[in-house]
Design a protein around this motif. Structure first.
Motif, PDB file in Angstrom:
ATOM      1  N   LYS A 417       0.833  -1.202   0.000  1.00  0.00           N
ATOM      2  CA  LYS A 417       0.000   0.000   0.000  1.00  0.00           C
ATOM      3  C   LYS A 417       0.872   1.259   0.000  1.00  0.00           C
ATOM      4  CE  LYS A 417      -4.315  -1.814   1.699  1.00  0.00           C
ATOM      5  NZ  LYS A 417      -5.534  -1.527   2.474  1.00  0.00           N
ATOM      6  N   VAL A 418       0.545   2.150  -0.933  1.00  0.00           N
ATOM      7  CA  VAL A 418       1.274   3.401  -1.083  1.00  0.00           C
ATOM      8  C   VAL A 418       0.269   4.541  -1.198  1.00  0.00           C
ATOM      9  CG1 VAL A 418       2.975   4.691  -2.422  1.00  0.00           C
ATOM     10  CG2 VAL A 418       3.129   2.196  -2.304  1.00  0.00           C
ATOM     11  N   ASN A 419       0.233   5.398  -0.196  1.00  0.00           N
ATOM     12  CA  ASN A 419      -0.670   6.560  -0.216  1.00  0.00           C
ATOM     13  C   ASN A 419      -2.118   6.160  -0.507  1.00  0.00           C
ATOM     14  OD1 ASN A 419       1.533   8.285   0.253  1.00  0.00           O
ATOM     15  ND2 ASN A 419       1.974   8.417  -1.946  1.00  0.00           N
ATOM     16  N   GLY A 420      -2.560   5.077   0.122  1.00  0.00           N
ATOM     17  CA  GLY A 420      -3.941   4.643  -0.038  1.00  0.00           C
ATOM     18  C   GLY A 420      -4.200   3.768  -1.254  1.00  0.00           C
ATOM     19  N   GLU A 421      -3.230   3.659  -2.177  1.00  0.00           N
ATOM     20  CA  GLU A 421      -3.391   2.818  -3.365  1.00  0.00           C
ATOM     21  C   GLU A 421      -2.791   1.435  -3.098  1.00  0.00           C
ATOM     22  OE1 GLU A 421      -4.993   3.191  -6.031  1.00  0.00           O
ATOM     23  OE2 GLU A 421      -5.275   5.322  -6.390  1.00  0.00           O
ATOM     24  N   SER A 422      -3.456   0.413  -3.628  1.00  0.00           N
ATOM     25  CA  SER A 422      -2.955  -0.952  -3.481  1.00  0.00           C
ATOM     26  C   SER A 422      -2.169  -1.377  -4.710  1.00  0.00           C
ATOM     27  CB  SER A 422      -4.113  -1.925  -3.253  1.00  0.00           C
ATOM     28  OG  SER A 422      -4.629  -1.813  -1.951  1.00  0.00           O
ATOM     29  N   PHE A 423      -0.938  -1.807  -4.479  1.00  0.00           N
ATOM     30  CA  PHE A 423      -0.116  -2.460  -5.492  1.00  0.00           C
ATOM     31  C   PHE A 423       0.195  -3.870  -4.994  1.00  0.00           C
ATOM     32  CE2 PHE A 423       0.670   2.067  -5.981  1.00  0.00           C
ATOM     33  CZ  PHE A 423       0.707   2.247  -7.358  1.00  0.00           C
ATOM     34  N   PHE A 424       0.912  -4.621  -5.818  1.00  0.00           N
ATOM     35  CA  PHE A 424       1.343  -5.953  -5.427  1.00  0.00           C
ATOM     36  C   PHE A 424       2.817  -6.124  -5.770  1.00  0.00           C
ATOM     37  CE2 PHE A 424      -3.195  -6.182  -5.848  1.00  0.00           C
ATOM     38  CZ  PHE A 424      -3.572  -6.913  -4.736  1.00  0.00           C
ATOM     39  N   SER A 425       3.458  -7.035  -5.066  1.00  0.00           N
ATOM     40  CA  SER A 425       4.888  -7.260  -5.292  1.00  0.00           C
ATOM     41  C   SER A 425       5.197  -7.459  -6.768  1.00  0.00           C
ATOM     42  CB  SER A 425       5.346  -8.490  -4.498  1.00  0.00           C
ATOM     43  OG  SER A 425       5.233  -8.277  -3.113  1.00  0.00           O
ATOM     44  N   VAL A 426       4.324  -8.207  -7.457  1.00  0.00           N
ATOM     45  CA  VAL A 426       4.591  -8.507  -8.867  1.00  0.00           C
ATOM     46  C   VAL A 426       4.590  -7.257  -9.733  1.00  0.00           C
ATOM     47  CG1 VAL A 426       2.175  -8.979  -9.446  1.00  0.00           C
ATOM     48  CG2 VAL A 426       3.994 -10.087 -10.756  1.00  0.00           C
ATOM     49  N   ASP A 427       3.827  -6.219  -9.350  1.00  0.00           N
ATOM     50  CA  ASP A 427       3.841  -4.973 -10.112  1.00  0.00           C
ATOM     51  C   ASP A 427       5.247  -4.372 -10.120  1.00  0.00           C
ATOM     52  OD1 ASP A 427       1.066  -5.107 -10.552  1.00  0.00           O
ATOM     53  OD2 ASP A 427       0.652  -4.096  -8.658  1.00  0.00           O
ATOM     54  N   PHE A 428       5.890  -4.359  -8.953  1.00  0.00           N
ATOM     55  CA  PHE A 428       7.241  -3.816  -8.835  1.00  0.00           C
ATOM     56  C   PHE A 428       8.250  -4.721  -9.533  1.00  0.00           C
ATOM     57  CE2 PHE A 428       4.897  -1.744  -5.530  1.00  0.00           C
ATOM     58  CZ  PHE A 428       5.532  -0.539  -5.279  1.00  0.00           C
ATOM     59  N   GLU A 429       8.124  -6.037  -9.296  1.00  0.00           N
ATOM     60  CA  GLU A 429       9.094  -6.979  -9.852  1.00  0.00           C
ATOM     61  C   GLU A 429       9.057  -6.996 -11.378  1.00  0.00           C
ATOM     62  OE1 GLU A 429       8.586  -9.713  -5.861  1.00  0.00           O
ATOM     63  OE2 GLU A 429       7.703 -10.380  -7.751  1.00  0.00           O
ATOM     64  N   ALA A 430       7.841  -6.957 -11.954  1.00  0.00           N
ATOM     65  CA  ALA A 430       7.712  -6.957 -13.414  1.00  0.00           C
ATOM     66  C   ALA A 430       8.321  -5.691 -14.007  1.00  0.00           C
ATOM     67  CB  ALA A 430       6.244  -7.071 -13.813  1.00  0.00           C
ATOM     68  N   ALA A 431       8.166  -4.566 -13.325  1.00  0.00           N
ATOM     69  CA  ALA A 431       8.748  -3.314 -13.815  1.00  0.00           C
ATOM     70  C   ALA A 431      10.272  -3.378 -13.805  1.00  0.00           C
ATOM     71  CB  ALA A 431       8.253  -2.141 -12.975  1.00  0.00           C
ATOM     72  N   VAL A 432      10.841  -3.841 -12.691  1.00  0.00           N
ATOM     73  CA  VAL A 432      12.303  -3.905 -12.574  1.00  0.00           C
ATOM     74  C   VAL A 432      12.885  -4.884 -13.588  1.00  0.00           C
ATOM     75  CG1 VAL A 432      14.220  -4.503 -11.033  1.00  0.00           C
ATOM     76  CG2 VAL A 432      12.272  -3.212 -10.155  1.00  0.00           C
ATOM     77  N   GLU A 433      12.181  -5.987 -13.845  1.00  0.00           N
ATOM     78  CA  GLU A 433      12.688  -6.987 -14.782  1.00  0.00           C
ATOM     79  C   GLU A 433      12.683  -6.509 -16.231  1.00  0.00           C
ATOM     80  OE1 GLU A 433      10.482 -10.535 -14.030  1.00  0.00           O
ATOM     81  OE2 GLU A 433      11.643 -11.060 -12.238  1.00  0.00           O
ATOM     82  N   GLN A 434      12.092  -5.345 -16.482  1.00  0.00           N
ATOM     83  CA  GLN A 434      12.167  -4.773 -17.824  1.00  0.00           C
ATOM     84  C   GLN A 434      13.566  -4.222 -18.120  1.00  0.00           C
ATOM     85  OE1 GLN A 434       9.583  -4.877 -20.174  1.00  0.00           O
ATOM     86  NE2 GLN A 434       8.830  -6.255 -18.579  1.00  0.00           N
ATOM     87  N   LEU A 435      14.363  -4.018 -17.087  1.00  0.00           N
ATOM     88  CA  LEU A 435      15.730  -3.540 -17.278  1.00  0.00           C
ATOM     89  C   LEU A 435      16.595  -4.666 -17.839  1.00  0.00           C
ATOM     90  CD1 LEU A 435      16.055  -1.562 -13.931  1.00  0.00           C
ATOM     91  CD2 LEU A 435      15.830  -0.573 -16.226  1.00  0.00           C
TER      92      LEU A 435
END
Length: 533
Positions: A417-435
Motif C-alpha cells: 500500500k502506497v498513499n492509499g493505493e494498493s499495489f502488489f509485489s509482482v507490479d514492482f518486480e515486473a517493472a524492474v525486470e524490464q531492465l
C-alpha cells in the motif's frame, strides 16, 4: 529428427535435440498392469500411501498410474533436484512423514541413496508387462485418486486430496475451453509439455488432458526448455504439436532469447500447427503477450493461440481461461494493467469480498472466493479444512470481475500500500525486470511497515556500479508505478537468498522474514566478481 509414422502414445525427451523414448498406449497399458502385479507382490494394497517423487521418467509415470489403478494413493511430490540438496530434501521428507504418515517412499533414481527411515518401494522393471490383471480397483467418483501439493509460496506446501470425480470434472473443463478456442480435438492433434509432473499444470494440463483425448504427448523435463528454450519452438515445428501449457515466465524467457535472433533464424519455425497454449501459473503481462505474437507472426503464430488462464492445485487445475482472438485488458485504479483470464467455468460459484468481508460489486477489487466445480474435498494433516465457515474456498488471490470475466491482480500476502493505493509485489518486480541487466526471477519486492524493499540477486545482473543500478531501478519504478523507493532500500543479495518453491515461485514471506530477522547478507556495493557469477 523424423517420425516415420505417427505413434499414439508417450514420447519422452532428455533434450529437444535428442531422439525420444517412445511408449505406445497399448504397451503403456501392459506396463501399468505389470507394475500393479509388481507392487502387489511388495505388499501394496488399496489405501496404501506412497510418497511419490514424480520424476519425468517412463518407469515413474507407469508407477503413478499403477498405484492409482490398484487403489493405492500416491502423494505426488517434487523429486530431489541434485545430490547437493540431499540434506534439505531429507528435512522435507521428514515433514511430509509427520504430515502424511506414508507407508512407503517410491525409490526413484535420485532418492534411492538417501538415508531415511521411510520404507522404500522399488520401481517396477521395464520387463514387468502383462496383458491383463485382476487387481484393478474400481474408481468411484468420491474415491481418492492421489494427493498433489500446493506451491508452498506462502507456507509449507499443503497436501490437496484429489478424487476421481475431481479429475474427470476438471478434464472436462479443460476440454470445454479447448473446444471454444480451437474446436474439437482431431485425430491428427498432439500435445507437448516440459512442465514438471509434480506440478498441477504439468500433470493435469500437460499430461492427463492429452491422454484423456487419446492424443500423442511429447514430454520433457524443465531443463530441456530452460537450457535451450528456442529448441522448444523447433520441437513444436517438427512434431506439429497443437497444445501446450506454460507458466508465464516462459513467455518472457523466450522473448529475451528471441531478441537475439533474426528473420533468418526464425524462418526455420512453422508454428501454424499450434491451436492453444494455456498461459498461467503466474501473473500475465499484457506487453509480453503483444510482443510474443508480433515477433512470431511470420512463423505462422496466431495471437489467439496464447490464452491466459487461472487455476490452482485445490481445484485440480483450471478455474478459468480466456478465449479471445486477442488478449483483453483493463486499467486498474492504481494505473496498472490487468489481463483477462476469461470466464470462470460455470460449475464454480465465484464471489469477491473486500478487506472487511463485504461482497464486491462489478469492477471492485477483492479476494476471490470459490465454491463447487472440481474443488478438492479437503487437505491432509491435522488441519484438513479447505473451506471457511461461509462454505467457500478463500483463494488468497485478489482480483475483480468485469463483463463477466476474471482479472487477477495479486496475492493478499503480497499487497503493498502506497498513499492509499494498493499495489502488489509482482507490479514492482515486473517493472524492474524490464531492465536489460536484471535477470528474470531475480527480483523480490515486499513491504515491511511503511517501507518498500527491492532485493536484486546480483549474480544475475550485468551491473557496472551499484549506484547506477539503483538509479535505473528507481527511475523505472517511478515511471511505471509512480512510486519512489529510497535508494537505501534497493539491496543486492546472492541468488540463493531469494528462496523459491519447487515450481519456481518466490517465497516472499520467507524472504521478508529472513530480511527482517537479519538473516540476509545484503551487499551495498557488489563486487565485479560477484556480478559475473
Amino acid at each position: 529428427m523424423r517420425f516415420p509414422e505417427r505413434q499414439e502414445g508417450i514420447h519422452l525427451y532428455d533434450s529437444y535435440a535428442s531422439e525420444p523414448s517412445c511408449l505406445s498406449y497399448s504397451a503403456f497399458a501392459e506396463r501399468i498392469f505389470g507394475a500393479i502385479e509388481h507392487f502387489h507382490a511388495l505388499g501394496v494394497r488399496p489405501g496404501t500411501r506412497v510418497l511419490f517423487p514424480f520424476e519425468t521418467n517412463l518407469q515413474v509415470i507407469v508407477s503413478f498410474f499403477a498405484l492409482i489403478g490398484m487403489g493405492a494413493i500416491p502423494y505426488s511430490i517434487r523429486p530431489l533436484m541434485s545430490k547437493s540438496a540431499a540434506k534439505s530434501y531429507i528435512d522435507f521428507l521428514e515433514r511430509l512423514e509427520a504430515l502424511a504418515a506414508p507407508h512407503y517412499l517410491l525409490s526413484t533414481r535420485l532418492v534411492e541413496d538417501l538415508e531415511t527411515p521411510i520404507q522404500r518401494l522399488d520401481l517396477p522393471p521395464p520387463s514387468a508387462q502383462v496383458k491383463r490383471t485382476d487387481r484393478m480397483h474400481g474408481a468411484e467418483p468420491q474415491g481418492v485418486a492421489f494427493v498433489q501439493f500446493s506451491s508452498g509460496s506462502t507456507s509449507f506446501p499443503k497436501g490437496v486430496v484429489i478424487t476421481h470425480g475431481n479429475i474427470f470434472r476438471n478434464l472436462s473443463y479443460i476440454d470445454s475451453y479447448v473446444r471454444e478456442v480451437s474446436g474439437p480435438v482431431t485425430p491428427d492433434d498432439c500435445a507437448t509439455s516440459w512442465l514438471p509432473l509434480y506440478h498441477d499444470m504439468g500433470l493435469i494440463g500437460g499430461f492427463l488432458s492429452p491422454i484423456a483425448h487419446g492424443m500423442p504427448v511429447h514430454l520433457a523435463s524443465p531443463n530441456a526448455f530452460l537450457l535451450q528454450p528456442l529448441e522448444w519452438l523447433t520441437h513444436i515445428s517438427r512434431t506439429r504439436a497443437c497444445y501446450a501449457p506454460i507458466p508465464h515466465f516462459a513467455v518472457a524467457y523466450l522473448l529475451r532469447r528471441l531478441a537475439e535472433t533474426d528473420e533468418h533464424d526464425r524462418a526455420q519455425w512453422d508454428l501454424s500447427c499450434l491451436k492453444l497454449i494455456f498461459d498461467g501459473s503466474e501473473p500475465v503481462q499484457w506487453s509480453d503477450l503483444q510482443q510474443f505474437a508480433s515477433v512470431l507472426a511470420d512463423c505462422g503464430f496466431n495471437s489467439g493461440v496464447l490464452q491466459p488462464c487461472y487455476g490452482m492445485a485445490e481445484a485440480v487445475l483450471i478455474v478459468s481461461c480466456a478465449t479471445h482472438l486477442k488478449p483483453k485488458r483493463i486499467r486498474l485504479a492504481n494505473g496498472q494493467t490487468s489481463v483477462s483470464l476469461g470466464r470462470v467455468h460455470p460449475d464454480y460459484e465465484v464471489r469477491l469480498v473486500d478487506e472487511e468481508g463485504h461482497l464486491c460489486r462489478e469492477g471492485e477489487t477483492g479476494e476471490i472466493l470459490l465454491k463447487g466445480g472440481s474443488l478438492a474435498p479437503h487437505y491432509i494433516g491435522e488441519i484438513p479444512q479447505l473451506y471457511e465457515t461461509d462454505t467457500f474456498y478463500h483463494t488468497g488471490d485478489v482480483g475483480l470481475l468485469a463483463d463477466g470475466e476474471l482479472y487477477v491482480t495479486g496475492r493478499i500476502s503480497d499487497r503493498i500500500k502506497v498513499n492509499g493505493e494498493s499495489f502488489f509485489s509482482v507490479d514492482f518486480e515486473a517493472a524492474v525486470e524490464q531492465l536489460d541487466f536484471i535477470g528474470l526471477g531475480r527480483v523480490a519486492v515486499f513491504q515491511s511497515g511503511q517501507e518498500i524493499y527491492v532485493l536484486v540477486a546480483c549474480g544475475s545482473a550485468r551491473l557496472a556500479r551499484a549506484d547506477e543500478s539503483r538509479r535505473a531501478i528507481r527511475q523505472i519504478l517511478n515511471a511505471r508505478l509512480g512510486v519512489a523507493v529510497p535508494p537505501e532500500n534497493i539491496l543486492f543479495v546472492k541468488p540463493a537468498q531469494l528462496k523459491k518453491t519447487s515450481s519456481g515461485k518466490l517465497k516472499r514471506n520467507e524472504i521478508r522474514d529472513d530480511f527482517c530477522a537479519g538473516r540476509l547478507r545484503c551487499q551495498t556495493w557488489p563486487t565485479q566478481e560477484s556480478l559475473n557469477q
